[in-house]
Design a protein around this motif. Structure first.
Motif, PDB file in Angstrom:
ATOM      1  N   GLY A 104     -30.163  42.184  32.421  1.00 51.48           N
ATOM      2  CA  GLY A 104     -30.929  42.749  33.522  1.00 51.48           C
ATOM      3  C   GLY A 104     -31.188  41.758  34.636  1.00 51.48           C
ATOM      4  N   LYS A 105     -31.356  40.475  34.289  1.00 52.17           N
ATOM      5  CA  LYS A 105     -31.603  39.466  35.317  1.00 52.17           C
ATOM      6  C   LYS A 105     -30.374  39.263  36.208  1.00 52.17           C
ATOM      7  CE  LYS A 105     -35.138  36.894  32.770  1.00 52.17           C
ATOM      8  NZ  LYS A 105     -35.523  35.574  32.182  1.00 52.17           N
ATOM      9  N   ASP A 106     -29.181  39.314  35.606  1.00 55.27           N
ATOM     10  CA  ASP A 106     -27.964  39.180  36.405  1.00 55.27           C
ATOM     11  C   ASP A 106     -27.802  40.372  37.348  1.00 55.27           C
ATOM     12  OD1 ASP A 106     -27.262  36.736  35.416  1.00 55.27           O
ATOM     13  OD2 ASP A 106     -25.700  37.470  34.068  1.00 55.27           O
ATOM     14  N   VAL A 107     -28.046  41.563  36.837  1.00 53.30           N
ATOM     15  CA  VAL A 107     -27.924  42.758  37.678  1.00 53.30           C
ATOM     16  C   VAL A 107     -28.947  42.720  38.803  1.00 53.30           C
ATOM     17  CG1 VAL A 107     -28.121  45.278  37.718  1.00 53.30           C
ATOM     18  CG2 VAL A 107     -26.933  44.147  35.830  1.00 53.30           C
ATOM     19  N   GLU A 108     -30.154  42.296  38.479  1.00 52.20           N
ATOM     20  CA  GLU A 108     -31.196  42.188  39.501  1.00 52.20           C
ATOM     21  C   GLU A 108     -30.816  41.158  40.563  1.00 52.20           C
ATOM     22  OE1 GLU A 108     -36.005  41.153  39.847  1.00 52.20           O
ATOM     23  OE2 GLU A 108     -35.030  41.302  37.889  1.00 52.20           O
ATOM     24  N   ALA A 109     -30.240  40.017  40.120  1.00 48.31           N
ATOM     25  CA  ALA A 109     -29.833  38.982  41.065  1.00 48.31           C
ATOM     26  C   ALA A 109     -28.721  39.496  41.980  1.00 48.31           C
ATOM     27  CB  ALA A 109     -29.372  37.736  40.315  1.00 48.31           C
ATOM     28  N   TYR A 110     -27.768  40.218  41.422  1.00 51.86           N
ATOM     29  CA  TYR A 110     -26.688  40.744  42.257  1.00 51.86           C
ATOM     30  C   TYR A 110     -27.207  41.806  43.216  1.00 51.86           C
ATOM     31  CZ  TYR A 110     -22.338  42.724  43.899  1.00 51.86           C
ATOM     32  OH  TYR A 110     -21.332  43.166  44.723  1.00 51.86           O
ATOM     33  N   THR A 111     -28.110  42.633  42.747  1.00 48.69           N
ATOM     34  CA  THR A 111     -28.694  43.662  43.609  1.00 48.69           C
ATOM     35  C   THR A 111     -29.355  43.031  44.830  1.00 48.69           C
ATOM     36  OG1 THR A 111     -29.072  45.171  41.746  1.00 48.69           O
ATOM     37  CG2 THR A 111     -30.413  45.513  43.725  1.00 48.69           C
ATOM     38  N   GLY A 112     -30.167  41.999  44.572  1.00 51.69           N
ATOM     39  CA  GLY A 112     -30.826  41.317  45.678  1.00 51.69           C
ATOM     40  C   GLY A 112     -29.843  40.655  46.612  1.00 51.69           C
ATOM     41  N   PHE A 113     -28.794  40.047  46.038  1.00 49.75           N
ATOM     42  CA  PHE A 113     -27.808  39.354  46.864  1.00 49.75           C
ATOM     43  C   PHE A 113     -27.063  40.312  47.777  1.00 49.75           C
ATOM     44  CE2 PHE A 113     -23.270  38.401  47.348  1.00 49.75           C
ATOM     45  CZ  PHE A 113     -23.350  37.314  48.194  1.00 49.75           C
ATOM     46  N   VAL A 114     -26.522  41.386  47.219  1.00 47.38           N
ATOM     47  CA  VAL A 114     -25.669  42.265  48.024  1.00 47.38           C
ATOM     48  C   VAL A 114     -26.477  42.985  49.099  1.00 47.38           C
ATOM     49  CG1 VAL A 114     -25.785  44.357  46.570  1.00 47.38           C
ATOM     50  CG2 VAL A 114     -23.708  43.848  47.883  1.00 47.38           C
ATOM     51  N   LYS A 115     -27.718  43.350  48.792  1.00 44.80           N
ATOM     52  CA  LYS A 115     -28.560  43.986  49.806  1.00 44.80           C
ATOM     53  C   LYS A 115     -28.853  43.019  50.955  1.00 44.80           C
ATOM     54  CE  LYS A 115     -31.035  47.366  46.931  1.00 44.80           C
ATOM     55  NZ  LYS A 115     -32.372  47.765  46.413  1.00 44.80           N
ATOM     56  N   THR A 116     -29.189  41.782  50.608  1.00 48.22           N
ATOM     57  CA  THR A 116     -29.486  40.776  51.630  1.00 48.22           C
ATOM     58  C   THR A 116     -28.248  40.467  52.460  1.00 48.22           C
ATOM     59  OG1 THR A 116     -31.213  39.785  50.244  1.00 48.22           O
ATOM     60  CG2 THR A 116     -30.315  38.424  52.017  1.00 48.22           C
ATOM     61  N   TRP A 117     -27.099  40.344  51.800  1.00 44.04           N
ATOM     62  CA  TRP A 117     -25.859  40.022  52.511  1.00 44.04           C
ATOM     63  C   TRP A 117     -25.501  41.127  53.503  1.00 44.04           C
ATOM     64  CZ3 TRP A 117     -20.929  41.908  53.211  1.00 44.04           C
ATOM     65  CH2 TRP A 117     -19.988  41.002  53.706  1.00 44.04           C
ATOM     66  N   LEU A 118     -25.631  42.366  53.100  1.00 47.14           N
ATOM     67  CA  LEU A 118     -25.314  43.484  54.001  1.00 47.14           C
ATOM     68  C   LEU A 118     -26.259  43.521  55.194  1.00 47.14           C
ATOM     69  CD1 LEU A 118     -24.588  46.220  51.320  1.00 47.14           C
ATOM     70  CD2 LEU A 118     -22.929  45.301  52.956  1.00 47.14           C
ATOM     71  N   ARG A 119     -27.532  43.236  54.945  1.00 45.60           N
ATOM     72  CA  ARG A 119     -28.497  43.198  56.056  1.00 45.60           C
ATOM     73  C   ARG A 119     -28.179  42.063  57.011  1.00 45.60           C
ATOM     74  NH1 ARG A 119     -32.435  44.207  51.994  1.00 45.60           N
ATOM     75  NH2 ARG A 119     -32.972  41.985  52.014  1.00 45.60           N
ATOM     76  N   ASN A 120     -27.888  40.884  56.473  1.00 48.17           N
ATOM     77  CA  ASN A 120     -27.612  39.730  57.325  1.00 48.17           C
ATOM     78  C   ASN A 120     -26.342  39.917  58.154  1.00 48.17           C
ATOM     79  OD1 ASN A 120     -29.888  38.424  56.375  1.00 48.17           O
ATOM     80  ND2 ASN A 120     -28.790  37.163  54.895  1.00 48.17           N
ATOM     81  N   LYS A 121     -25.381  40.631  57.612  1.00 49.21           N
ATOM     82  CA  LYS A 121     -24.139  40.895  58.344  1.00 49.21           C
ATOM     83  C   LYS A 121     -24.267  42.103  59.269  1.00 49.21           C
ATOM     84  CE  LYS A 121     -21.983  37.500  56.447  1.00 49.21           C
ATOM     85  NZ  LYS A 121     -21.606  36.311  57.239  1.00 49.21           N
ATOM     86  N   ARG A 122     -25.404  42.758  59.196  1.00 49.66           N
ATOM     87  CA  ARG A 122     -25.685  43.921  60.032  1.00 49.66           C
ATOM     88  C   ARG A 122     -24.625  45.010  59.874  1.00 49.66           C
ATOM     89  NH1 ARG A 122     -28.378  41.503  65.643  1.00 49.66           N
ATOM     90  NH2 ARG A 122     -29.928  40.198  64.584  1.00 49.66           N
ATOM     91  N   LEU A 123     -24.229  45.222  58.621  1.00 45.57           N
ATOM     92  CA  LEU A 123     -23.293  46.285  58.313  1.00 45.57           C
ATOM     93  C   LEU A 123     -24.066  47.563  57.991  1.00 45.57           C
ATOM     94  CD1 LEU A 123     -20.718  44.389  56.057  1.00 45.57           C
ATOM     95  CD2 LEU A 123     -20.502  44.984  58.464  1.00 45.57           C
ATOM     96  N   LYS A 124     -23.636  48.650  58.542  1.00 45.89           N
ATOM     97  CA  LYS A 124     -24.277  49.928  58.277  1.00 45.89           C
ATOM     98  C   LYS A 124     -24.109  50.281  56.805  1.00 45.89           C
ATOM     99  CE  LYS A 124     -26.285  53.829  59.454  1.00 45.89           C
ATOM    100  NZ  LYS A 124     -27.717  53.839  59.866  1.00 45.89           N
ATOM    101  N   HIS A 125     -25.211  50.565  56.113  1.00 45.66           N
ATOM    102  CA  HIS A 125     -25.121  50.801  54.680  1.00 45.66           C
ATOM    103  C   HIS A 125     -26.311  51.591  54.161  1.00 45.66           C
ATOM    104  CE1 HIS A 125     -27.811  47.290  54.850  1.00 45.66           C
ATOM    105  NE2 HIS A 125     -28.263  47.673  53.653  1.00 45.66           N
TER     106      HIS A 125
END
Length: 352
Positions: free
Chosen positions: A176-197
């Motif tokens: 669960g910790k790995d999934v949580e870490a990936y969830t946080g990463f991909v959401k942050t990365w998409l926001r920082n790249k300003r990709l519509k999602h």
């Protein structure tokens, strides 16, 4: 015969960097057999200006499509045509290197693969190699719009490489910790790249009981593409890999690619009776999981697995894959040393 030279991409991992030329030679042989128009020959290694290169010959000059395909080799930094008279020593005296315009499939920023740093992360160059070799063993083109599943995805290195290629990426992991870490990463990365999602984490229930949690992401490179429904999908489930069929339908994926737990170093859940405890043998887990994974593959799809050979040999893994109705592909030698407790290899099998 036309002759070419591949400049090897520098690797931040010294040990993997030392193996890169040999692994590139093996990967190039797979590209030659399954992707290029003409067979590659006389594959070798040399150093030019103190840098490592892999050299090869082709019966005819490489076309634009061939160069584009070779642009996706996992450790290639640049591709050159070699012109002039022979090689002398290490200096290529009398030879000219003519750069060829590379056109890799990568459609996202490379930091999607490089930002994450954590203990136990699989080298992203090797992840790309494993994905390449698996797709090339399938009936589907490397440049297609594929659906990729990693049934032990950890923090998502395989998923991110699939996204780089424009594929849809699906993963499952018991931690669960790995999934949580990936969830946080991909959401942050998409926001920082300003990709519509869009991104949401939802509970998964069976007969009213909570059986897992699932991240669902859809994104596009532009607002117009998003509005038109031209999106890529990422979906990750927190659950045991032996329960993959509870979350994904049969024949859902073109390829399945996973880096198995490295035994003593990491351990693996789900390997013991009842799915409890920590298994120290990667093949103990894989033997139980492969029949489940095989159901999720489309006909013509391929399953690629890397594992620590100290936890089991090639013959044993090949027997496991064959018993699930998969055809083991004949591949060059990809075995390489990682550290004193890990010698890594890979195997690929196709679903008829």
């Amino acid at each position: 015969m036309p002759r070419y030279a591949l400049l090897i991409l520098p690797a931040y991992n010294r040990v993997y960097g030392e193996s890169s030329p040999r692994l590139t030679r093996a990967e190039l042989a797979v590209f030659s057999e399954r992707g290029l128009r003409g067979a590659v020959s006389d594959i070798g290694e040399t150093r030019i200006g103190g840098l490592p290169y892999v050299t090869f010959e082709t019966p005819e000059p490489l076309g634009e499509d061939d160069v584009a395909l070779l642009s996706n080799l996992s450790s290639v930094y640049a591709l050159f045509g070699m012109e002039g008279s022979g090689m002398e020593g290490s200096g290529m005296e009398g030879e000219l290197l003519r750069p060829l315009g590379m056109r890799p499939l990568d459609r996202l920023s490379s930091d999607l693969l490089t930002i994450q740093k954590y203990a136990g992360k699989t080298n992203e160059h090797f992840t790309k190699l494993l994905l390449n070799v698996t797709v090339l063993a399938s009936d589907f083109p490397l440049g297609g719009r594929l659906s990729v599943f990693d049934p032990m995805c950890g923090r998502g290195t395989t998923l991110n490489q699939a996204l780089m290629y424009g594929y849809d990426a699906y993963g499952l992991d018991v931690d669960g910790k790995d999934v949580e870490a990936y969830t946080g990463f991909v959401k942050t990365w998409l926001r920082n790249k300003r990709l519509k999602h869009t991104a949401e984490t939802v509970p998964v229930r069976r007969e009213r009981a909570l059986v897992g949690r699932r991240l669902n992401v859809a994104f596009a490179l532009s607002k117009d593409e998003f509005k038109a429904g031209d999106v890529q999908h990422v979906s990750v489930v927190n659950a045991d890999t032996l329960r993959s069929r509870e979350f994904f339908k049969p024949r859902s994926f073109d390829v399945i690619v996973t880096d198995a737990p490295y035994g003593v170093q990491h351990g693996s859940h789900g390997g013991r009776a009842g799915g409890k405890g920590l298994s120290r043998s990667p093949l103990e887990l894989i033997s139980k999981a492969v029949p489940v994974w095989a159901e999720l593959l489309r006909p013509g799809g391929a399953l690629g697995v890397s594992w620590n050979t100290y936890g089991g040999g090639r013959e044993e893994l090949a027997a496991i894959l064959a018993s699930a109705g998969l055809e083991v592909a004949a591949l060059p030698d990809f075995e390489h040393w990682v550290d004193q407790a890990i010698v890594r290899d890979l195997m690929v099998a196709r679903k008829p």
